[in-house]
Design a protein around this motif. Structure first.
Motif, PDB file in Angstrom:
ATOM      1  N   PHE A 143       0.723  -1.207  -0.044  1.00  0.00           N
ATOM      2  CA  PHE A 143       0.109   0.009  -0.010  1.00  0.00           C
ATOM      3  C   PHE A 143       0.897   1.334   0.175  1.00  0.00           C
ATOM      4  N   LEU A 144       2.016   1.284   0.834  1.00  0.00           N
ATOM      5  CA  LEU A 144       2.597   2.471   0.837  1.00  0.00           C
ATOM      6  C   LEU A 144       3.565   2.746  -0.190  1.00  0.00           C
ATOM      7  N   GLU A 145       4.047   1.652  -0.815  1.00  0.00           N
ATOM      8  CA  GLU A 145       4.788   1.900  -2.215  1.00  0.00           C
ATOM      9  C   GLU A 145       3.945   2.184  -3.512  1.00  0.00           C
ATOM     10  N   ASP A 146       2.689   1.566  -3.745  1.00  0.00           N
ATOM     11  CA  ASP A 146       1.972   1.530  -4.659  1.00  0.00           C
ATOM     12  C   ASP A 146       0.678   2.452  -4.891  1.00  0.00           C
ATOM     13  N   GLU A 147      -0.008   2.639  -3.504  1.00  0.00           N
ATOM     14  CA  GLU A 147      -1.190   2.996  -3.812  1.00  0.00           C
ATOM     15  C   GLU A 147      -1.164   4.583  -2.841  1.00  0.00           C
ATOM     16  N   LEU A 148      -0.515   4.825  -1.989  1.00  0.00           N
ATOM     17  CA  LEU A 148      -0.423   6.032  -0.937  1.00  0.00           C
ATOM     18  C   LEU A 148      -0.217   7.460  -1.845  1.00  0.00           C
ATOM     19  N   GLU A 149       1.043   7.206  -2.828  1.00  0.00           N
ATOM     20  CA  GLU A 149       1.094   8.543  -3.831  1.00  0.00           C
ATOM     21  C   GLU A 149       0.038   8.848  -4.506  1.00  0.00           C
ATOM     22  N   ALA A 150      -0.760   7.922  -5.133  1.00  0.00           N
ATOM     23  CA  ALA A 150      -2.172   8.330  -5.873  1.00  0.00           C
ATOM     24  C   ALA A 150      -2.999   8.597  -4.973  1.00  0.00           C
ATOM     25  N   MET A 151      -3.147   8.306  -3.883  1.00  0.00           N
ATOM     26  CA  MET A 151      -4.311   8.658  -2.862  1.00  0.00           C
ATOM     27  C   MET A 151      -3.915  10.263  -2.403  1.00  0.00           C
ATOM     28  N   CYS A 152      -2.822  10.340  -2.191  1.00  0.00           N
ATOM     29  CA  CYS A 152      -2.270  11.708  -1.355  1.00  0.00           C
ATOM     30  C   CYS A 152      -1.087  12.149  -2.289  1.00  0.00           C
ATOM     31  N   PRO A 153      -1.391  12.776  -3.592  1.00  0.00           N
ATOM     32  CA  PRO A 153      -0.271  13.187  -4.363  1.00  0.00           C
ATOM     33  C   PRO A 153       0.324  14.495  -4.058  1.00  0.00           C
ATOM     34  N   ASP A 154      -0.307  15.307  -3.135  1.00  0.00           N
ATOM     35  CA  ASP A 154       0.185  16.753  -2.872  1.00  0.00           C
ATOM     36  C   ASP A 154       0.638  16.620  -1.464  1.00  0.00           C
ATOM     37  N   THR A 155       1.095  15.704  -0.830  1.00  0.00           N
ATOM     38  CA  THR A 155       2.033  15.544   0.492  1.00  0.00           C
ATOM     39  C   THR A 155       3.256  15.173   0.367  1.00  0.00           C
ATOM     40  N   VAL A 156       3.787  15.359   1.669  1.00  0.00           N
ATOM     41  CA  VAL A 156       5.474  15.353   1.600  1.00  0.00           C
ATOM     42  C   VAL A 156       5.908  13.790   1.555  1.00  0.00           C
TER      43      VAL A 156
END
Length: 106
Positions: free
Chosen positions: A93-106
């Motif tokens: 989840f952290l590697e694949d999906e988190l970036e798509a869910m929260c693109p504007d975060t650190v």
């Protein structure tokens, strides 16, 4: 004061937690909705038993989950229903999906 905040003024709060025991999931969702959480991510952890993911709240049609969230919104006087995501494998989840869910975060 009685009208809901527009989405662009609403502070974004996302919550990533290990999946609680099935008997506590509904009360947790109720409180998280009251707090104004936008995304609730329920993930696996070392001490989470595999059968917790078989809870009636997590199985389709998820009517009970929606009712718990709506009850929290009613108490808070809010109208923004949180999105609930279930991650069976945290690392994936952290590697694949988190970036798509929260693109504007650190």
């Amino acid at each position: 004061l009685t009208s809901p905040f527009p989405d662009h003024l609403r502070p974004r709060v996302d919550l990533l937690i290990a999946l609680p025991r099935p008997s506590n999931i509904a009360s947790f969702l109720h409180v998280a909705a009251q707090m104004g959480v936008a995304n609730i991510i329920l993930c696996n952890a070392a001490k989470v038993q595999a059968d917790y993911f078989g809870s009636h709240l997590l199985r389709p049609p998820q009517r009970n989950m929606r009712e718990a969230l709506k009850a929290g919104l009613e108490q808070a006087g809010d109208v923004a229903l949180p999105k609930v995501h279930v991650a069976h494998r945290l690392k994936v989840f952290l590697e694949d999906e988190l970036e798509a869910m929260c693109p504007d975060t650190v």
